[in-house]
Design a protein around this motif. Sequence first.
Motif, PDB file in Angstrom:
ATOM      1  N   LEU A 221      -6.072   3.044  -5.202  1.00  0.00           N
ATOM      2  CA  LEU A 221      -5.863   2.887  -3.764  1.00  0.00           C
ATOM      3  C   LEU A 221      -7.058   2.224  -3.080  1.00  0.00           C
ATOM      4  O   LEU A 221      -6.899   1.301  -2.280  1.00  0.00           O
ATOM      5  CB  LEU A 221      -5.579   4.250  -3.130  1.00  0.00           C
ATOM      6  CG  LEU A 221      -4.276   4.931  -3.562  1.00  0.00           C
ATOM      7  CD1 LEU A 221      -4.208   6.349  -3.024  1.00  0.00           C
ATOM      8  CD2 LEU A 221      -3.069   4.125  -3.095  1.00  0.00           C
TER       9      LEU A 221
ATOM     10  N   THR B 136       2.707   1.670  -3.328  1.00  0.00           N
ATOM     11  CA  THR B 136       1.796   2.112  -4.383  1.00  0.00           C
ATOM     12  C   THR B 136       1.516   3.604  -4.258  1.00  0.00           C
ATOM     13  O   THR B 136       1.508   4.345  -5.254  1.00  0.00           O
ATOM     14  CB  THR B 136       0.477   1.324  -4.321  1.00  0.00           C
ATOM     15  OG1 THR B 136       0.751  -0.069  -4.481  1.00  0.00           O
ATOM     16  CG2 THR B 136      -0.487   1.780  -5.409  1.00  0.00           C
ATOM     17  N   LEU B 137       1.265   4.073  -3.022  1.00  0.00           N
ATOM     18  CA  LEU B 137       1.036   5.507  -2.807  1.00  0.00           C
ATOM     19  C   LEU B 137       2.252   6.316  -3.241  1.00  0.00           C
ATOM     20  O   LEU B 137       2.118   7.352  -3.906  1.00  0.00           O
ATOM     21  CB  LEU B 137       0.728   5.765  -1.334  1.00  0.00           C
ATOM     22  CG  LEU B 137       0.579   7.237  -0.939  1.00  0.00           C
ATOM     23  CD1 LEU B 137      -0.619   7.858  -1.633  1.00  0.00           C
ATOM     24  CD2 LEU B 137       0.467   7.388   0.577  1.00  0.00           C
TER      25      LEU B 137
ATOM     26  N   ILE C 298      -3.711   4.636   4.762  1.00  0.00           N
ATOM     27  CA  ILE C 298      -3.060   4.372   3.469  1.00  0.00           C
ATOM     28  C   ILE C 298      -3.314   2.918   3.120  1.00  0.00           C
ATOM     29  O   ILE C 298      -2.755   2.020   3.740  1.00  0.00           O
ATOM     30  CB  ILE C 298      -1.521   4.598   3.533  1.00  0.00           C
ATOM     31  CG1 ILE C 298      -1.199   6.028   3.956  1.00  0.00           C
ATOM     32  CG2 ILE C 298      -0.882   4.290   2.176  1.00  0.00           C
ATOM     33  CD1 ILE C 298       0.294   6.262   4.165  1.00  0.00           C
ATOM     34  N   PRO C 299      -4.243   2.681   2.201  1.00  0.00           N
ATOM     35  CA  PRO C 299      -4.710   3.590   1.152  1.00  0.00           C
ATOM     36  C   PRO C 299      -6.127   4.135   1.297  1.00  0.00           C
ATOM     37  O   PRO C 299      -6.533   4.962   0.487  1.00  0.00           O
ATOM     38  CB  PRO C 299      -4.656   2.692  -0.076  1.00  0.00           C
ATOM     39  CG  PRO C 299      -5.075   1.355   0.463  1.00  0.00           C
ATOM     40  CD  PRO C 299      -4.516   1.273   1.867  1.00  0.00           C
TER      41      PRO C 299
ATOM     42  N   HIS D 107      -3.526   0.733   7.439  1.00  0.00           N
ATOM     43  CA  HIS D 107      -4.196   0.403   6.175  1.00  0.00           C
ATOM     44  C   HIS D 107      -5.424   1.276   5.949  1.00  0.00           C
ATOM     45  O   HIS D 107      -5.756   1.598   4.796  1.00  0.00           O
ATOM     46  CB  HIS D 107      -4.629  -1.067   6.177  1.00  0.00           C
ATOM     47  CG  HIS D 107      -3.476  -2.022   6.214  1.00  0.00           C
ATOM     48  ND1 HIS D 107      -3.638  -3.363   6.504  1.00  0.00           N
ATOM     49  CD2 HIS D 107      -2.150  -1.853   6.017  1.00  0.00           C
ATOM     50  CE1 HIS D 107      -2.468  -3.965   6.464  1.00  0.00           C
ATOM     51  NE2 HIS D 107      -1.553  -3.070   6.178  1.00  0.00           N
TER      52      HIS D 107
ATOM     53  N   ASP E 262      -6.014   7.770  -9.445  1.00  0.00           N
ATOM     54  CA  ASP E 262      -5.127   7.279  -8.384  1.00  0.00           C
ATOM     55  C   ASP E 262      -5.951   6.783  -7.198  1.00  0.00           C
ATOM     56  O   ASP E 262      -5.632   5.765  -6.575  1.00  0.00           O
ATOM     57  CB  ASP E 262      -4.182   8.389  -7.923  1.00  0.00           C
ATOM     58  CG  ASP E 262      -3.236   8.851  -9.021  1.00  0.00           C
ATOM     59  OD1 ASP E 262      -2.863   8.014  -9.868  1.00  0.00           O
ATOM     60  OD2 ASP E 262      -2.890  10.047  -9.038  1.00  0.00           O
TER      61      ASP E 262
ATOM     62  N   PHE F 192       0.819  -1.208   0.000  1.00  0.00           N
ATOM     63  CA  PHE F 192       0.000   0.000   0.000  1.00  0.00           C
ATOM     64  C   PHE F 192       0.858   1.266   0.000  1.00  0.00           C
ATOM     65  O   PHE F 192       0.610   2.199  -0.764  1.00  0.00           O
ATOM     66  CB  PHE F 192      -0.910   0.011   1.236  1.00  0.00           C
ATOM     67  CG  PHE F 192      -1.909  -1.108   1.265  1.00  0.00           C
ATOM     68  CD1 PHE F 192      -2.366  -1.699   0.094  1.00  0.00           C
ATOM     69  CD2 PHE F 192      -2.401  -1.578   2.469  1.00  0.00           C
ATOM     70  CE1 PHE F 192      -3.288  -2.730   0.118  1.00  0.00           C
ATOM     71  CE2 PHE F 192      -3.336  -2.606   2.507  1.00  0.00           C
ATOM     72  CZ  PHE F 192      -3.774  -3.186   1.330  1.00  0.00           C
ATOM     73  N   THR F 193       1.879   1.280   0.861  1.00  0.00           N
ATOM     74  CA  THR F 193       2.731   2.470   0.955  1.00  0.00           C
ATOM     75  C   THR F 193       3.542   2.663  -0.318  1.00  0.00           C
ATOM     76  O   THR F 193       3.697   3.786  -0.805  1.00  0.00           O
ATOM     77  CB  THR F 193       3.676   2.360   2.167  1.00  0.00           C
ATOM     78  OG1 THR F 193       2.908   2.095   3.346  1.00  0.00           O
ATOM     79  CG2 THR F 193       4.450   3.644   2.364  1.00  0.00           C
TER      80      THR F 193
ATOM     81  N   GLY G 291      -7.350   7.376  -0.587  1.00  0.00           N
ATOM     82  CA  GLY G 291      -8.036   6.980  -1.811  1.00  0.00           C
ATOM     83  C   GLY G 291      -9.440   7.536  -1.903  1.00  0.00           C
ATOM     84  O   GLY G 291      -9.862   8.057  -2.946  1.00  0.00           O
TER      85      GLY G 291
END
Length: 336
Positions: free
Chosen positions: A162, A144-145, A270-271, A267, A158, A141-142, A275
């Motif tokens: 997310l 991807t961000l 983020i995300p 979690h 984006d 997740f991190t 998101g």
Amino acid sequence: MHVFSNPQHLVSYLSNPLAQIGVFMAASALMIWRLQAIESKGFEGTVLGTLIMPYCSGFANLIFAFVMSRSGGKGSTVMENCIVNNVTNLTLILGLTTLLFGASAAQKSTPRTKKMTKGLPAANKLFRLELLFTLIALFLFTGTLWALAKDGVLDFYDGLVLVGLFVFWQVLHVFEILKNNVRKNRSFHWSIAFDLLLIAAGAYGIYVSVDFLVHWVSTVKSPYISEKDLGWLSGALMVLPNAFIALYYGYVGRQDIVISSQVGDGHICIPMCIGLFTLFDKITIPGFFQIGIYVIVGAAALHFLFIALMGRLPRALGVVLVGAYGVFIYAGVVQQ
């Protein structure tokens, strides 16, 4: 009692920011109290910390993102809130819990019978694998961000990525619970409905208090507090319920829940929070974003390493984690 006997006095009392912080803490405590009861009704162990508790400890962050989306142009504030929340969970809260309780990540309280002793190693291995799996999701997740934010802005598409990642992660855990209940020939207890009603009442209390506090910080005239500090102040406030979770389960020896609840709360931010916000408004990446990501990934890497090799977080690691939090505060607040 005189304050609460007069409705006007009650309204005046609740208009105080300290009173609203009290409402926030009481509502969070109500949610956590009923969550603890749910563990014996079809949810247990690391799944409880990953799937259920983060929605309560992280619900305030979701409400904060919703309140900010009504104003427009507050994306950087939401990002600050989420980064501060995640860094505090992974460094300060887990660091202090490690120092206080040894943070034995895969160890329960001492068994009293020979039968329990025989079953403990297998349970420890299972908890360890589940914790490592949760940390891998944190890296995903991190990372991807970080990749999506390389252009300096997060937009609607984006946000879809997310939110989609988070929903898929939650679906995996829902099916894990269903499979586990089938194996044990167990179903959810009917009283969960009562618990959910109380949790909903706590959720409403959190919404009211967060909405009030955001408005108060945005309008207060003070040399010490201003709207530009809203992301940092809200991020610090909203980790308090998670701190109570960590301290309680650390005290009773359920360190599988201690770590999974802190990572799982991350979690939510983020995300999920970021998101959802970008589905309605874009986010301009703040200047301290990179140092925040580095601290999150670095702390998660240390957790992963020690859990994989030792099955627990040693006390000495607590000093490193608290120190990392100090570095983050210095870089994000003092130098800004």
